[in-house]
Design a protein around this motif. Structure first.
Motif, PDB file in Angstrom:
ATOM      1  N   VAL A   1       1.993 -94.711   6.828  1.00 18.01           N
ATOM      2  CA  VAL A   1       2.631 -95.529   7.389  1.00 18.01           C
ATOM      3  C   VAL A   1       3.867 -96.292   7.908  1.00 18.01           C
ATOM      4  CG1 VAL A   1       1.242 -97.780   6.418  1.00 18.01           C
ATOM      5  CG2 VAL A   1       1.201 -97.557   9.565  1.00 18.01           C
ATOM      6  N   MET A   2       4.360 -96.149   8.505  1.00 23.06           N
ATOM      7  CA  MET A   2       6.086 -96.275   8.658  1.00 23.06           C
ATOM      8  C   MET A   2       6.291 -97.437   9.666  1.00 23.06           C
ATOM      9  SD  MET A   2       7.730 -92.871   7.372  1.00 23.06           S
ATOM     10  CE  MET A   2       7.392 -92.085   9.198  1.00 23.06           C
ATOM     11  N   TRP A   3       7.284 -98.345   9.307  1.00 20.41           N
ATOM     12  CA  TRP A   3       8.143 -98.979  10.371  1.00 20.41           C
ATOM     13  C   TRP A   3       9.526 -98.529  10.332  1.00 20.41           C
ATOM     14  CZ3 TRP A   3      10.528-104.056   9.200  1.00 20.41           C
ATOM     15  CH2 TRP A   3      11.090-104.600  10.252  1.00 20.41           C
ATOM     16  N   GLY A   4      10.141 -98.503  11.832  1.00 19.60           N
ATOM     17  CA  GLY A   4      11.781 -97.895  11.409  1.00 19.60           C
ATOM     18  C   GLY A   4      12.613 -98.641  12.657  1.00 19.60           C
ATOM     19  N   ASN A   5      13.555 -98.460  11.958  1.00 19.17           N
ATOM     20  CA  ASN A   5      14.602 -99.585  13.198  1.00 19.17           C
ATOM     21  C   ASN A   5      15.481 -98.439  12.994  1.00 19.17           C
ATOM     22  OD1 ASN A   5      13.830-102.133  14.134  1.00 19.17           O
ATOM     23  ND2 ASN A   5      13.105-101.611  12.014  1.00 19.17           N
ATOM     24  N   GLY A   6      16.386 -98.045  14.647  1.00 14.56           N
ATOM     25  CA  GLY A   6      17.692 -98.142  14.478  1.00 14.56           C
ATOM     26  C   GLY A   6      18.767 -98.157  15.624  1.00 14.56           C
ATOM     27  N   ILE A   7      20.164 -98.287  15.371  1.00 13.10           N
ATOM     28  CA  ILE A   7      20.470 -98.707  16.344  1.00 13.10           C
ATOM     29  C   ILE A   7      22.453 -97.993  16.660  1.00 13.10           C
ATOM     30  CG2 ILE A   7      22.682-100.753  16.490  1.00 13.10           C
ATOM     31  CD1 ILE A   7      20.560-102.082  14.544  1.00 13.10           C
ATOM     32  N   SER A   8      22.156 -97.211  17.853  1.00 16.78           N
ATOM     33  CA  SER A   8      23.140 -97.225  18.833  1.00 16.78           C
ATOM     34  C   SER A   8      24.039 -97.645  18.623  1.00 16.78           C
ATOM     35  CB  SER A   8      22.560 -96.082  19.052  1.00 16.78           C
ATOM     36  OG  SER A   8      23.475 -95.169  20.560  1.00 16.78           O
ATOM     37  N   PHE A   9      25.019 -97.222  18.965  1.00 13.43           N
ATOM     38  CA  PHE A   9      26.747 -97.567  19.054  1.00 13.43           C
ATOM     39  C   PHE A   9      27.326 -97.163  19.099  1.00 13.43           C
ATOM     40  CE2 PHE A   9      30.623 -99.655  17.964  1.00 13.43           C
ATOM     41  CZ  PHE A   9      31.279 -99.993  19.369  1.00 13.43           C
ATOM     42  N   LYS A  10      27.777 -96.968  21.079  1.00 13.71           N
ATOM     43  CA  LYS A  10      29.094 -95.529  21.261  1.00 13.71           C
ATOM     44  C   LYS A  10      27.868 -94.554  20.729  1.00 13.71           C
ATOM     45  CE  LYS A  10      32.836 -98.587  21.350  1.00 13.71           C
ATOM     46  NZ  LYS A  10      34.780 -98.627  21.381  1.00 13.71           N
ATOM     47  N   ASN A  11      28.675 -93.307  20.086  1.00 10.01           N
ATOM     48  CA  ASN A  11      28.094 -92.275  19.714  1.00 10.01           C
ATOM     49  C   ASN A  11      27.804 -92.300  18.336  1.00 10.01           C
ATOM     50  OD1 ASN A  11      29.153 -91.131  22.115  1.00 10.01           O
ATOM     51  ND2 ASN A  11      31.076 -91.182  20.959  1.00 10.01           N
ATOM     52  N   LEU A  12      28.141 -92.917  16.667  1.00 12.07           N
ATOM     53  CA  LEU A  12      27.146 -93.498  16.223  1.00 12.07           C
ATOM     54  C   LEU A  12      26.347 -93.941  16.448  1.00 12.07           C
ATOM     55  CD1 LEU A  12      27.402 -93.438  13.372  1.00 12.07           C
ATOM     56  CD2 LEU A  12      28.860 -95.621  13.198  1.00 12.07           C
ATOM     57  N   SER A  13      24.965 -93.834  15.100  1.00 10.30           N
ATOM     58  CA  SER A  13      23.645 -94.033  15.294  1.00 10.30           C
ATOM     59  C   SER A  13      23.402 -94.367  14.084  1.00 10.30           C
ATOM     60  CB  SER A  13      22.338 -93.679  16.179  1.00 10.30           C
ATOM     61  OG  SER A  13      23.096 -93.034  18.327  1.00 10.30           O
ATOM     62  N   VAL A  14      22.823 -95.404  13.752  1.00 15.46           N
ATOM     63  CA  VAL A  14      22.287 -95.116  12.074  1.00 15.46           C
ATOM     64  C   VAL A  14      21.072 -96.120  12.091  1.00 15.46           C
ATOM     65  CG1 VAL A  14      24.358 -95.991  11.054  1.00 15.46           C
ATOM     66  CG2 VAL A  14      22.733 -97.743  11.987  1.00 15.46           C
ATOM     67  N   GLY A  15      19.864 -95.951  11.309  1.00 12.91           N
ATOM     68  CA  GLY A  15      18.311 -96.299  10.843  1.00 12.91           C
ATOM     69  C   GLY A  15      17.410 -95.849   9.858  1.00 12.91           C
ATOM     70  N   ALA A  16      16.559 -96.757  10.024  1.00 17.74           N
ATOM     71  CA  ALA A  16      15.968 -97.173   8.920  1.00 17.74           C
ATOM     72  C   ALA A  16      14.392 -96.841   8.489  1.00 17.74           C
ATOM     73  CB  ALA A  16      16.302 -98.133   7.824  1.00 17.74           C
ATOM     74  N   ASN A  17      13.330 -95.828   7.719  1.00 13.67           N
ATOM     75  CA  ASN A  17      11.980 -96.437   7.804  1.00 13.67           C
ATOM     76  C   ASN A  17      12.056 -97.100   6.197  1.00 13.67           C
ATOM     77  OD1 ASN A  17      11.536 -94.623  10.452  1.00 13.67           O
ATOM     78  ND2 ASN A  17      11.572 -93.008   9.493  1.00 13.67           N
ATOM     79  N   ILE A  18      10.586 -97.783   6.454  1.00 14.42           N
ATOM     80  CA  ILE A  18      10.089 -98.382   5.455  1.00 14.42           C
ATOM     81  C   ILE A  18       8.774 -98.469   5.620  1.00 14.42           C
ATOM     82  CG2 ILE A  18       9.106-100.623   3.907  1.00 14.42           C
ATOM     83  CD1 ILE A  18      12.397-101.248   5.159  1.00 14.42           C
ATOM     84  N   GLY A  19       8.181 -98.188   4.755  1.00 10.44           N
ATOM     85  CA  GLY A  19       7.216 -97.663   4.695  1.00 10.44           C
ATOM     86  C   GLY A  19       5.375 -97.367   3.224  1.00 10.44           C
ATOM     87  N   TYR A  20       4.628 -97.274   3.929  1.00 13.36           N
ATOM     88  CA  TYR A  20       3.676 -96.974   2.302  1.00 13.36           C
ATOM     89  C   TYR A  20       2.837 -95.889   2.613  1.00 13.36           C
ATOM     90  CZ  TYR A  20       0.068 -99.099  -1.077  1.00 13.36           C
ATOM     91  OH  TYR A  20      -0.945 -99.599  -2.513  1.00 13.36           O
ATOM     92  N   PHE A  21       2.633 -95.309   1.535  1.00 19.96           N
ATOM     93  CA  PHE A  21       1.947 -94.093   0.807  1.00 19.96           C
ATOM     94  C   PHE A  21       1.271 -94.490  -0.244  1.00 19.96           C
ATOM     95  CE2 PHE A  21       1.195 -91.291  -2.463  1.00 19.96           C
ATOM     96  CZ  PHE A  21       1.578 -89.639  -1.775  1.00 19.96           C
ATOM     97  N   PHE A  22      -0.001 -94.090   0.585  1.00 21.32           N
ATOM     98  CA  PHE A  22      -1.180 -94.236  -0.528  1.00 21.32           C
ATOM     99  C   PHE A  22      -2.373 -93.025   0.575  1.00 21.32           C
ATOM    100  CE2 PHE A  22      -1.483 -94.737   4.870  1.00 21.32           C
ATOM    101  CZ  PHE A  22      -2.946 -94.639   4.582  1.00 21.32           C
TER     102      PHE A  22
END
Length: 455
Positions: free
Chosen positions: A178-199
């Motif tokens: 189960v995951m929660w993710g966020n991504g940010i885009s600025f002009k032509n560049l995008s970065v993001g991260a997923n944080i989750g729990y494995f079970f």
């Protein structure tokens, strides 16, 4: 504003209400799933699955891509995605016999809810384009599946007598994320991260029965595993713009370079082991209770992972991409190997995929099939599990269709249909040929976080 959060709450409530369905196990018989944590499930949704499972450089304004969280910053519409699959499998051993051993299974493949935190319609009404875009995602999906039922009837010589022995191996369960993710885009560049729990939970059973004896002893070995731990991953994408729309900076032709990855994620494994000897005349004669204390705890690591890819895209026309993913299973432990063991596994696995999407004419009004997105792909990968010092391999070809549907007040949504034909196993041992049918629904809504203005 309360209306927006009501939609979020209702979306999450629906995911939680259907989560029990997602955790139900399909009926299958995959002997290789006895090894490790089972058969690994591809971590992509069906829009990408039709393109061979591309993930590193894929981004789309209507669809999720959980493989690379940087793609969330490119979302232009809230999207709820659900995937269902059905699979036919046929087992064949190295001699070419037993090809009639076949099974059908199916299950819920994933649930996902994603949305941009700033509604793009506001940019049009305000006549002001936002420099930074932010997307968020919540997902639930399987990571591995265990389901097998194997019977082996053989004979053993005991004190000069030939005794029939029946070995029964059974297993069920699986692991999930189960995951929660966020991504940010600025002009032509995008970065993001997923944080989750494995079970998850896995049950392995081995039963030994001496069939030619009166009142025989039956030995039963039960191993129940429970796993749990936090996971994370990071991603980045960059668009090289080749052509923009007239009188604007909107990219209509571009090349995306993407990468994602994570270091090994630590997880805890708890094992309850019970060995029982049963006699038909006397019942349970002897048993060893489940182990307790520190012996029940074990630490393992999900693999460190790195994926990279490139994709050429012409907006509303075509996409062509190539992906490569590398995983290091160093640190993964099981019953036979510990972190301090000199034989600690150092297996590296890889996956390579190529995919293509073609849209004949998005604006066609007299031919629906010209508005369908046609997808093709192929992939090849190896597996961390091995038999007789040979790593298991998996390869296949894919086909998909993204069929647009228009729902009242919801804008454009999609039915993603896909086919996958592949093979898993080792040529000289046991091979599993499968045919998989995917059916996914992507429901888009443009009204989330829309600022209504009244004069």
């Amino acid at each position: 504003m309360s209306n927006f959060w009501n939609k979020i709450f209702l979306g999450f409530a629906f995911i939680l209400a259907t989560a029990t369905i997602a955790l139900a196990q399909p009926k299958d018989n995959s002997p290789y799933s006895r090894l490790g944590i089972g058969d690994l499930v591809d971590q992509n949704f069906f829009a990408q699955a039709g393109m061979g499972g591309l993930g590193a450089a894929f981004h789309d304004p209507y669809h999720m891509n959980i493989a690379n969280p940087a793609s969330y910053g490119k979302l232009r519409s809230a999207a709820f995605e659900v995937g269902l699959f059905s699979q036919y499998s046929e087992l064949k051993d190295g001699t070419g016999t037993n090809s009639n051993v076949s099974t059908w299974n199916g299950n819920l493949g994933y649930l996902s809810l994603g949305f941009p935190l700033k509604n793009p319609i506001n940019e049009v009404l305000d006549q002001k384009k936002k420099k930074i875009r932010w997307g968020m995602n919540f997902s639930l999906l399987p990571y591995s599946n265990v389901d097998y039922n194997i019977q082996n009837l053989t004979t053993e010589e005991v004190f000069g007598d030939t005794i029939g022995v029946n070995y029964l191996f059974q297993g069920k369960g699986g692991t999930y994320k189960v995951m929660w993710g966020n991504g940010i885009s600025f002009k032509n560049l995008s970065v993001g991260a997923n944080i989750g729990y494995f079970f998850g939970k896995i049950e392995n059973i081995k039963e030994v029965d001496f069939i030619n004896l009166s009142n025989p002893f039956v030995n039963r070995f039960n191993d129940d595993y429970a796993v749990g731990g936090l996971t994370w991953s990071l991603g980045v994408q960059y668009d090289i713009v080749l052509k923009t729309k007239d009188n604007s900076d909107e990219a209509i032709e571009y090349i995306t370079i993407g990468a994602y990855g994570n270091s090994p994620n630590k997880v805890n494994i708890t094992r309850d082991r019970k060995w029982v000897t049963i006699n038909s005349a006397y019942g349970v004669l002897d048993s060893i209770p489940p182990t307790s204390g520190l012996e029940r705890e074990n630490t393992s690591f999900l693999p460190g992972e790195f994926g990279i890819g490139i994709m050429y895209a012409k907006k509303n026309k075509r996409k062509l991409g190539l992906d490569f993913k590398l995983q290091s299973w160093k640190g993964y432990v099981n019953d036979l190997v510990t972190l301090s063991d000199a034989n600690q596994p150092t297996v590296n696995t890889y996956r390579v995929a190529v995919g293509y999407e073609y849209l004949p004419d998005e604006l066609a009004y007299n031919n629906y099939f010209k508005k369908v997105r046609y997808r093709f792909g192929a992939f090849y990968s190896n597996d961390p599990r091995s038999v007789q010092d040979q790593q298991i391999t998996k390869y296949g070809v894919t086909f998909g269709m993204g069929m647009p549907i228009i729902l009242p007040r919801q804008g454009k949504s999609f039915v993603n249909f896909g086919l996958e034909l592949g093979q898993l196993g080792i040529a000289d041992a046991l091979q599993r040929t499968y045919f998989k049918i995917n059916l996914g629904f992507t429901l888009n809504d443009d009204t989330w976080f829309f600022k209504r203005k009244f004069n």
